[in-house]
Write an enzyme that holds these catalytic residues in place. Structure first.
Site, PDB file in Angstrom:
ATOM      1  N   VAL A   1       0.860  -1.184   0.000  1.00 36.39           N
ATOM      2  CA  VAL A   1       0.000   0.000   0.000  1.00 36.39           C
ATOM      3  C   VAL A   1       0.897   1.235   0.000  1.00 36.39           C
ATOM      4  O   VAL A   1       1.816   1.334   0.818  1.00 36.39           O
ATOM      5  CB  VAL A   1      -0.895   0.000   1.270  1.00 36.39           C
ATOM      6  CG1 VAL A   1      -1.687   1.282   1.377  1.00 36.39           C
ATOM      7  CG2 VAL A   1      -1.809  -1.218   1.268  1.00 36.39           C
ATOM      8  N   CYS A   2       0.644   2.164  -0.897  1.00 34.57           N
ATOM      9  CA  CYS A   2       1.465   3.381  -0.978  1.00 34.57           C
ATOM     10  C   CYS A   2       1.311   4.220   0.282  1.00 34.57           C
ATOM     11  O   CYS A   2       0.195   4.581   0.669  1.00 34.57           O
ATOM     12  CB  CYS A   2       1.073   4.216  -2.187  1.00 34.57           C
ATOM     13  SG  CYS A   2       1.847   5.850  -2.155  1.00 34.57           S
ATOM     14  N   ILE A   3       2.421   4.568   0.887  1.00 32.68           N
ATOM     15  CA  ILE A   3       2.371   5.289   2.168  1.00 32.68           C
ATOM     16  C   ILE A   3       1.770   6.688   2.022  1.00 32.68           C
ATOM     17  O   ILE A   3       0.944   7.105   2.849  1.00 32.68           O
ATOM     18  CB  ILE A   3       3.766   5.339   2.847  1.00 32.68           C
ATOM     19  CG1 ILE A   3       3.661   5.947   4.241  1.00 32.68           C
ATOM     20  CG2 ILE A   3       4.788   6.092   2.011  1.00 32.68           C
ATOM     21  CD1 ILE A   3       4.851   5.671   5.123  1.00 32.68           C
TER      22      ILE A   3
END
Lengths: 126, 130
Positions: free
Chosen positions: B77-79
Site C-alpha cells: 500500500v502506498c504510504i
C-alpha cells in the site's frame, strides 16, 4: 533498451488523462514521476484529453483551497525528465496552444502518440 | 511471465480491484509469477481490515489477504496515498500519533519506489482502474 550505470533502464511513460483538480489522479501521478526520477529510468510524460489542462499557465487554485501543483512541472527538468508529449487534438479541442503551457513540450498527432506508446516498456496511466 | 500489478481504485465503488484479483488468480493458476501488487490512489482502501460487506457479497479485502497468504504475495500500500486516506499499520499509527491502525493481514505499507521497482523487475506491469 539502453544500459545505465544502475543497470538496465526501462522506458517508462506516464500518461496523464485527467484535469488537475477535479480528482487526485493528476497530483498523485506527478508524485510517482518525481519519486520515479530517482531510479535512472528513461522517462516520458504524455498528456491526453483533459490531461492537457494540467500544464496550462496561470492556474489559480485559491478559491478551490487546493495546492496549485503546476509549478512542479517546471522542476521536472532538474530531474532529467524532459520528454513531455502533448496530443495535438486535445490542445486544439480546448482552444489551447503550446504558448499556453508552463513548460516546453512536443506537440504530437495521435499517430505519433501511438508510436511513442508502442515503444515503451512500462506505461502508467492516470 | 513475471507480472507487476497496480490497483488504482478502492473496493466496491469500482470493479478494478475485483478484476485485478481475478487476473492475479488466473495468472498464478497458469504458473505465472506475481512480483508485487501495488495499491495506489483510492486503491489503498483495499487494505483496510475494517470493511464489513454484506454476507452474501464477496469480501474484497479478505480475499486479497487470503490470496496473499496462499501464494506469499507482496501486497504493498502506498504510504503517501495511505496517509491521505487514513490507512495505517501499527508503526504508522504510532509515528503519527493516531489511536488505531487498520491494515489488513498480508498488506504492508511502503513507498512509491516499490511501484517503480515493480515496473523495472516485472516483465509486464498491468494497471487496473483510474
Amino acid at each position: 533498451m539502453s544500459q545505465t550505470e544502475a543497470g538496465v533502464a526501462k522506458k517508462f511513460l506516464y500518461v496523464n488523462r485527467k484535469a488537475p483538480y477535479g480528482t487526485i489522479y493528476a497530483l498523485e501521478s506527478l508524485e510517482v514521476v518525481l519519486i520515479g526520477a530517482a531510479f535512472d529510468q528513461d522517462v516520458s510524460l504524455a498528456f491526453l484529453g483533459d490531461g492537457v489542462y494540467q500544464l496550462v499557465k496561470g492556474q489559480d487554485t485559491k478559491g478551490l483551497e487546493m495546492k496549485n501543483f503546476s509549478p512542479a512541472f517546471r522542476a521536472l527538468e532538474d530531474y532529467d525528465v524532459t520528454k513531455l508529449y502533448v496530443e495535438q487534438d486535445a490542445l486544439a479541442a480546448r482552444g489551447l496552444t503550446e504558448a499556453d503551457l508552463v513548460v516546453p513540450v512536443e506537440v504530437v498527432g495521435a499517430e505519433r502518440m501511438a508510436e511513442i506508446m508502442e515503444s515503451q516498456d512500462v506505461i502508467l496511466s492516470f | 511471465m513475471k507480472f507487476g500489478i497496480l490497483v488504482n481504485e478502492g473496493p466496491y465503488t469500482h470493479a478494478a480491484s475485483d478484476t485485478a484479483y481475478q487476473f492475479v488468480k488466473a495468472a498464478l493458476a497458469k504458473g505465472h509469477e506475481i512480483y508485487r501488487v501495488f495499491f495506489y490512489h483510492d486503491g489503498v482502501n483495499n487494505g483496510t481490515r475494517l470493511t464489513v460487506p454484506p454476507q452474501d457479497d464477496r469480501n474484497v479485502v479478505k480475499r486479497w489477504s487470503e490470496l496473499a497468504a496462499l501464494h506469499k504475495l507482496d501486497l504493498v500500500v502506498c504510504i503517501a496515498a495511505a496517509q491521505r486516506r487514513g490507512l495505517m499499520d501499527a508503526a504508522e499509527a504510532k509515528r503519527n500519533g493516531k489511536d488505531a491502525d487498520n491494515i489488513a493481514p498480508g498488506f504492508r505499507i511502503s513507498g512509491l519506489g516499490q511501484l517503480i521497482e515493480a515496473g523495472i523487475q516485472a516483465d509486464r506491469l498491468v494497471v487496473f482502474g483510474g
